[in-house]
Scaffold this active site. Structure first.
Site, short mmCIF file in Angstrom:
data_model
loop_
_atom_site.label_atom_id
_atom_site.label_comp_id
_atom_site.label_asym_id
_atom_site.label_seq_id
_atom_site.Cartn_x
_atom_site.Cartn_y
_atom_site.Cartn_z
CG ASP A 81 -0.38 -0.12 2.52
OD1 ASP A 81 0.86 -0.12 2.62
OD2 ASP A 81 -1.14 -0.20 3.51
CB SER A 82 4.54 1.81 0.07
OG SER A 82 4.87 0.73 -0.80
CG ASP B 24 0.43 -4.20 1.95
OD1 ASP B 24 0.75 -5.23 2.59
OD2 ASP B 24 1.14 -3.18 1.92
CE LYS C 89 2.84 -6.13 3.99
NZ LYS C 89 2.34 -5.01 4.87
CD GLU D 108 -0.14 -1.70 8.10
OE1 GLU D 108 0.46 -1.27 7.11
OE2 GLU D 108 -0.62 -0.95 8.99
CD GLU E 110 7.36 -0.43 8.16
OE1 GLU E 110 7.57 0.71 7.70
OE2 GLU E 110 6.41 -1.14 7.79
#
Length: 259
Positions: free
Chosen positions: A44-45, A83, A113, A115, A183
């Protein structure tokens, strides 16, 4: 031969480090795959590096799907993970299943993925894995919580924080996650988590003790106007591209192209 989830576990057991880079479109995915990267993360970056958003939060599932489809079209070797964007999975495990299913079914990614850790995200991971969706976890600095963290600050610096992150990682493995991103946490903590878990850990700003390393490709190629202190630029494409464009414009204006 295409990389599989099982292969990642084998590499951890063999002590063979895993390389991971982000991708957001067909040309980059093709180049990175041909260069031999093990895993491509449709992260998602891309909200910031490809779409110009200030954070990852505005990115929608439809936008993520569009980019994931472009990436998978260019890949023959790497394992492609995508993501789940902000608010596409936090509401309920059922919402997460719909979002993850969309990405696997319509984009052809191998896994998703998400979070966060214990307890809610571990329950969601278990729900997804039980229904055939491979899941990678992500603990430590979780960018979708940037406002809660008051910025992109290093996590796990106190004993309480470090223990929380360790327990989250353990819970995610127990829930069925096949790997976990660590991270921006202290290297000793990342090493401890890596040695505790049987699944691979992928570090970003977490020191050399993880089973693999991931970088945002724009940072790695020197395309970012700003990059985090733990990133490494292996070249300066921003400078190269700017120079090439300036040369083209100059050639056109001085009737040097075409000849």
């Amino acid at each position: 031969m295409a990389v599989t989830i099982h292969q990642l576990r084998t590499w951890k057991e063999q002590g063979r480090p895993i390389s991971v880079l982000t991708a957001w479109d067909f040309p980059f995915a093709t180049l990175l795959d041909q260069a031999g990267v093990d895993v491509l993360l449709v992260g998602d970056s891309l909200a910031m590096v490809a779409l110009g958003y200030p954070t990852t939060l505005p990115l929608t599932l439809d936008e993520m799907l569009y980019h994931a489809q472009a990436v998978t079209r260019g890949v023959n070797h790497a394992l492609v993970i995508c993501d789940l964007p902000f608010l596409s999975y936090q509401e309920s495990p059922q919402q997460a299943l719909r979002s993850a299913g969309t990405l696997l079914q319509q984009a052809g990614v191998a896994a998703v993925k998400l979070e966060g850790g214990y307890p809610d995200m571990a329950k969601t991971v278990h729900y997804l894995v039980d229904r055939g969706i491979p899941v990678m976890g992500h603990v430590g600095l979780t960018p979708q919580s940037v406002h809660q963290f008051s910025g992109y600050r290093r996590q796990g610096t106190s004993d309480v924080e470090a223990d929380r992150i360790l327990q989250e990682a353990i819970a995610l493995e127990a829930a069925g996650a096949f790997a976990i991103v660590l991270e921006h946490i202290p290297a000793p903590l990342a090493t401890k988590i890596t040695q505790t878990l049987t699944i691979p850990t992928i570090g970003i700003g977490a020191g050399p003790g993880c089973d693999g390393q991931v970088l945002v490709t724009a940072d790695m190629l020197g395309l970012s106007a700003w990059q985090p202190p733990f990133a490494k630029a292996y070249t300066n494409l921003q400078e190269s591209i700017t120079g090439a464009v300036q040369q083209f414009c100059d050639d056109v204006r001085h009737h040097q192209f075409p000849q």
